[in-house]
Motif scaffolding. Structure first.
Motif, PDB file in Angstrom:
ATOM      1  N   GLU A  17       0.832  -1.212   0.000  1.00 62.34           N
ATOM      2  CA  GLU A  17       0.000   0.000   0.000  1.00 62.34           C
ATOM      3  C   GLU A  17       0.867   1.262   0.000  1.00 62.34           C
ATOM      4  OE1 GLU A  17      -0.512  -2.403   2.461  1.00 62.34           O
ATOM      5  OE2 GLU A  17      -2.200  -3.378   1.452  1.00 62.34           O
ATOM      6  N   CYS A  18       1.873   1.292   0.868  1.00 61.05           N
ATOM      7  CA  CYS A  18       2.766   2.457   0.924  1.00 61.05           C
ATOM      8  C   CYS A  18       3.576   2.582  -0.364  1.00 61.05           C
ATOM      9  CB  CYS A  18       3.696   2.364   2.124  1.00 61.05           C
ATOM     10  SG  CYS A  18       2.870   2.600   3.696  1.00 61.05           S
ATOM     11  N   HIS A  19       4.028   1.451  -0.903  1.00 63.19           N
ATOM     12  CA  HIS A  19       4.792   1.475  -2.146  1.00 63.19           C
ATOM     13  C   HIS A  19       3.945   2.061  -3.282  1.00 63.19           C
ATOM     14  CE1 HIS A  19       7.750   0.354  -5.110  1.00 63.19           C
ATOM     15  NE2 HIS A  19       6.810  -0.267  -5.801  1.00 63.19           N
ATOM     16  N   GLN A  20       2.696   1.640  -3.379  1.00 64.38           N
ATOM     17  CA  GLN A  20       1.800   2.147  -4.421  1.00 64.38           C
ATOM     18  C   GLN A  20       1.546   3.643  -4.247  1.00 64.38           C
ATOM     19  OE1 GLN A  20       0.674   0.622  -7.074  1.00 64.38           O
ATOM     20  NE2 GLN A  20      -0.462   2.398  -7.745  1.00 64.38           N
ATOM     21  N   ARG A  21       1.323   4.063  -3.009  1.00 61.61           N
ATOM     22  CA  ARG A  21       1.053   5.476  -2.729  1.00 61.61           C
ATOM     23  C   ARG A  21       2.258   6.341  -3.088  1.00 61.61           C
ATOM     24  NH1 ARG A  21       2.060   8.227   1.941  1.00 61.61           N
ATOM     25  NH2 ARG A  21       2.428   6.274   3.042  1.00 61.61           N
ATOM     26  N   ILE A  22       3.456   5.933  -2.681  1.00 59.04           N
ATOM     27  CA  ILE A  22       4.672   6.695  -2.961  1.00 59.04           C
ATOM     28  C   ILE A  22       4.963   6.731  -4.456  1.00 59.04           C
ATOM     29  CG2 ILE A  22       7.172   6.773  -2.596  1.00 59.04           C
ATOM     30  CD1 ILE A  22       5.562   7.598  -0.150  1.00 59.04           C
ATOM     31  N   SER A  23       4.797   5.612  -5.147  1.00 64.14           N
ATOM     32  CA  SER A  23       5.071   5.598  -6.585  1.00 64.14           C
ATOM     33  C   SER A  23       4.071   6.470  -7.342  1.00 64.14           C
ATOM     34  CB  SER A  23       5.081   4.177  -7.130  1.00 64.14           C
ATOM     35  OG  SER A  23       3.850   3.560  -6.917  1.00 64.14           O
ATOM     36  N   GLN A  24       2.813   6.497  -6.916  1.00 60.73           N
ATOM     37  CA  GLN A  24       1.820   7.356  -7.568  1.00 60.73           C
ATOM     38  C   GLN A  24       2.149   8.831  -7.346  1.00 60.73           C
ATOM     39  OE1 GLN A  24      -0.640   6.351  -9.619  1.00 60.73           O
ATOM     40  NE2 GLN A  24      -0.879   8.512 -10.042  1.00 60.73           N
ATOM     41  N   GLN A  25       2.557   9.184  -6.132  1.00 63.46           N
ATOM     42  CA  GLN A  25       2.935  10.570  -5.853  1.00 63.46           C
ATOM     43  C   GLN A  25       4.154  10.973  -6.674  1.00 63.46           C
ATOM     44  OE1 GLN A  25       3.511  10.681  -1.623  1.00 63.46           O
ATOM     45  NE2 GLN A  25       1.316  10.876  -1.199  1.00 63.46           N
ATOM     46  N   THR A  26       5.099  10.063  -6.844  1.00 65.10           N
ATOM     47  CA  THR A  26       6.297  10.357  -7.633  1.00 65.10           C
ATOM     48  C   THR A  26       5.934  10.580  -9.095  1.00 65.10           C
ATOM     49  OG1 THR A  26       7.613   9.021  -6.133  1.00 65.10           O
ATOM     50  CG2 THR A  26       8.565   9.500  -8.286  1.00 65.10           C
TER      51      THR A  26
END
Length: 66
Positions: free
Chosen positions: A34-43
């Protein structure tokens, strides 16, 4: 193998490839999916916004004939 996310402190079971990397290099830190997906989307959002700014600045700062 249970792993703890560095951002949200939730425990999760990593993917098999991540698990292998974690066994070989235990000092590495991993994010839960979940955190990986959130961070990659923000990037990706930040990169696309920077590209739009760069494009708009280049088109407006061209040589003026006049």
């Amino acid at each position: 193998m249970k792993t703890k996310c560095v951002l949200c402190d939730r425990t999760f079971t990593p993917a098999p490839l991540q698990e292998k990397k974690l066994r070989k290099h235990p000092h590495r830190m991993f994010l839960c999916p979940e955190c990986h997906q959130r961070i990659s989307q923000q990037t990706l959002d930040r990169k696309s916004e920077m590209d739009r700014r760069k494009t708009s600045c280049q088109s407006s700062s061209g040589p003026q004939s006049g």
